[in-house]
Motif scaffolding. Sequence first.
Motif, PDB file in Angstrom:
ATOM      1  N   GLU A  10       0.830  -1.204   0.000  1.00  0.00           N
ATOM      2  CA  GLU A  10       0.000   0.000   0.000  1.00  0.00           C
ATOM      3  C   GLU A  10       0.863   1.253   0.000  1.00  0.00           C
ATOM      4  N   ASP A  11       1.938   1.254   0.787  1.00  0.00           N
ATOM      5  CA  ASP A  11       2.848   2.403   0.820  1.00  0.00           C
ATOM      6  C   ASP A  11       3.504   2.620  -0.540  1.00  0.00           C
ATOM      7  N   GLU A  12       3.942   1.535  -1.164  1.00  0.00           N
ATOM      8  CA  GLU A  12       4.578   1.646  -2.479  1.00  0.00           C
ATOM      9  C   GLU A  12       3.598   2.167  -3.525  1.00  0.00           C
ATOM     10  N   GLU A  13       2.367   1.685  -3.480  1.00  0.00           N
ATOM     11  CA  GLU A  13       1.361   2.158  -4.430  1.00  0.00           C
ATOM     12  C   GLU A  13       1.058   3.637  -4.220  1.00  0.00           C
ATOM     13  N   ALA A  14       0.976   4.065  -2.955  1.00  0.00           N
ATOM     14  CA  ALA A  14       0.711   5.474  -2.654  1.00  0.00           C
ATOM     15  C   ALA A  14       1.875   6.345  -3.111  1.00  0.00           C
ATOM     16  N   GLU A  15       3.101   5.883  -2.893  1.00  0.00           N
ATOM     17  CA  GLU A  15       4.272   6.647  -3.324  1.00  0.00           C
ATOM     18  C   GLU A  15       4.316   6.738  -4.845  1.00  0.00           C
ATOM     19  N   GLU A  26       3.649  10.091  -9.660  1.00  0.00           N
ATOM     20  CA  GLU A  26       3.047  10.255 -10.984  1.00  0.00           C
ATOM     21  C   GLU A  26       2.071  11.417 -11.028  1.00  0.00           C
ATOM     22  N   GLY A  27       2.003  12.183  -9.955  1.00  0.00           N
ATOM     23  CA  GLY A  27       1.161  13.373  -9.955  1.00  0.00           C
ATOM     24  C   GLY A  27      -0.230  13.147  -9.443  1.00  0.00           C
ATOM     25  N   GLY A  28      -0.451  12.087  -8.703  1.00  0.00           N
ATOM     26  CA  GLY A  28      -1.760  11.858  -8.083  1.00  0.00           C
ATOM     27  C   GLY A  28      -2.853  11.437  -9.032  1.00  0.00           C
TER      28      GLY A  28
END
Length: 64
Positions: free
Chosen positions: A51-56, A61-63
């Motif tokens: 989850e942390d990696e996906e959020a980062e 990528e600019g959200g």
Amino acid sequence: MATEFWYNMRTGEVEEGKQSGSLELAGPFSTRDEAARAPDILRERADAWREDEEAEKEWREGGS
């Protein structure tokens, strides 16, 4: 030195102190009960890291 508990991934048994090869062990854990929960704890940690990696990645990528 405090006793450490390890979870043997091959046998599914909790070991008090390192009794098996390092590649077979997860730990150390501070209690026997915590070591017995090792598969669940490892799964929870892996999910949190994912989850942390996906959020980062999303943030980089600019959200989008």
